[in-house]
Write a protein that holds these residues in place. Structure first.
Motif, PDB file in Angstrom:
ATOM      1  N   THR A 147      36.834  43.417  28.089  1.00  0.00           N
ATOM      2  CA  THR A 147      37.822  43.615  29.161  1.00  0.00           C
ATOM      3  C   THR A 147      38.407  45.022  29.216  1.00  0.00           C
ATOM      4  O   THR A 147      39.041  45.378  30.207  1.00  0.00           O
TER       5      THR A 147
ATOM      6  N   GLY B  98      44.676  42.172  35.972  1.00  0.00           N
ATOM      7  CA  GLY B  98      44.553  43.177  34.919  1.00  0.00           C
ATOM      8  C   GLY B  98      45.786  43.220  34.043  1.00  0.00           C
ATOM      9  O   GLY B  98      46.810  42.594  34.336  1.00  0.00           O
TER      10      GLY B  98
ATOM     11  N   VAL C 106      45.648  39.087  26.531  1.00  0.00           N
ATOM     12  CA  VAL C 106      44.576  38.879  27.504  1.00  0.00           C
ATOM     13  C   VAL C 106      44.186  37.402  27.546  1.00  0.00           C
ATOM     14  O   VAL C 106      44.042  36.802  28.618  1.00  0.00           O
TER      15      VAL C 106
ATOM     16  N   HIS D 173      43.093  46.572  30.828  1.00  0.00           N
ATOM     17  CA  HIS D 173      42.170  45.437  30.753  1.00  0.00           C
ATOM     18  C   HIS D 173      41.871  44.942  32.165  1.00  0.00           C
ATOM     19  O   HIS D 173      42.794  44.741  32.966  1.00  0.00           O
ATOM     20  N   ASP D 174      40.606  44.732  32.466  1.00  0.00           N
ATOM     21  CA  ASP D 174      40.190  44.174  33.748  1.00  0.00           C
ATOM     22  C   ASP D 174      39.873  42.694  33.551  1.00  0.00           C
ATOM     23  O   ASP D 174      38.913  42.343  32.866  1.00  0.00           O
ATOM     24  N   LEU D 175      40.680  41.817  34.148  1.00  0.00           N
ATOM     25  CA  LEU D 175      40.488  40.383  33.978  1.00  0.00           C
ATOM     26  C   LEU D 175      39.583  39.789  35.053  1.00  0.00           C
ATOM     27  O   LEU D 175      39.323  38.580  35.035  1.00  0.00           O
TER      28      LEU D 175
ATOM     29  N   LYS E 297      34.311  38.130  29.760  1.00  0.00           N
ATOM     30  CA  LYS E 297      35.683  38.089  29.270  1.00  0.00           C
ATOM     31  C   LYS E 297      35.821  38.599  27.841  1.00  0.00           C
ATOM     32  O   LYS E 297      36.931  38.689  27.320  1.00  0.00           O
TER      33      LYS E 297
ATOM     34  N   PRO F 206      39.147  41.227  24.318  1.00  0.00           N
ATOM     35  CA  PRO F 206      40.542  40.927  24.653  1.00  0.00           C
ATOM     36  C   PRO F 206      41.465  40.881  23.445  1.00  0.00           C
ATOM     37  O   PRO F 206      41.029  40.721  22.309  1.00  0.00           O
TER      38      PRO F 206
ATOM     39  N   THR G 141      36.480  40.902  35.449  1.00  0.00           N
ATOM     40  CA  THR G 141      35.111  41.048  34.974  1.00  0.00           C
ATOM     41  C   THR G 141      34.547  39.705  34.539  1.00  0.00           C
ATOM     42  O   THR G 141      35.271  38.837  34.035  1.00  0.00           O
TER      43      THR G 141
END
Length: 218
Positions: free
Chosen positions: A39, A104, A61, A29-31, A36, A57, A33
């Motif tokens: 992710t 992340g 997340v 997960h890319d936090l 939201k 998420p 970005t």
């Protein structure tokens, strides 16, 4: 999330999934970005939870987005479940930058449903005492399912259906939802007001009251 970090996580995810086979889902997960609700930037064996690139998420997340970095600890070796009934053994690791900010999440979800069936068969033969069942966490496939799951948890927390809740009950439920990050989901306020039968003004008034309640402070 910077390309070098993301590439490293992708390589780790691929290696772990290859090592443990098709029952092992690994998610990044890319936090960082802006969106939201989308992710998931990398996933191996997504068939385990029926998720794919660009999906939204999970509970962890939302927790990472809501809490301060100092309050977040890696969550290892716990039980989760999917909407179609699979039981998973999961671990969640928070990825941080040099300033300790969580950027992340690296998650491993291993499908142990088949293994549990074997264990249950053996337990019936060799077991002497039934172990207490561990509470398992749902893994939603989209933000709508995630919000529905949080609403169900808030009702269980209060211990009565919404129709029987008084003001204090609703404040308690909304405090849980706010702390869980439910309001980070787009248009969550509309669903919460309809669910609890209150206006948007009352929604935020109740949340403010729960935040200022002296009994909730340590």
């Amino acid at each position: 999330m910077q390309g070098e970090t993301l590439n490293l996580l992708k390589n780790l995810a691929h290696g772990i999934a290859t090592q443990f086979g098709s029952n092992c889902e690994v998610v990044v997960h890319d936090l960082t970005t802006e969106n939201k609700e989308s992710t998931v930037v990398y996933i191996e064996n997504g068939h385990v939870t029926n998720r794919k690139l660009g999906d939204g998420p999970s509970h962890v997340v939302l927790e990472a987005l809501k809490k301060s970095p100092e309050d977040l600890q890696d969550h290892l070796d716990y039980m989760t479940k999917t909407a179609d009934g699979k039981i998973l053994k999961s671990s969640t690791v928070y990825i941080r930058d040099k300033g300790n900010k969580v950027i992340g999440i690296f998650s491993i979800n291993y499908d142990i449903t088949g293994l549990l069936m074997v264990e249950n068969s053996l337990q019936s033969l060799i077991g002497t005492q039934k172990e207490k069942e561990e509470e398992v966490e749902n893994i939603p496939t989209n933000v709508n399912d995630l919000l529905d799951d949080l609403l169900e948890q808030s009702v269980r927390l209060v211990g009565k259906p919404v129709a029987l809740m008084n003001k204090e009950d609703k404040i308690k439920a909304l405090k849980f939802l706010n702390d869980a990050g439910a309001l980070l989901i787009t248009k969550a306020s509309e669903k919460l007001t309809a669910y609890f039968g209150i206006s948007k003004y009352t929604l935020y008034s109740y949340i403010d009251q729960s935040s200022s309640d002296p009994s909730e402070k340590k």
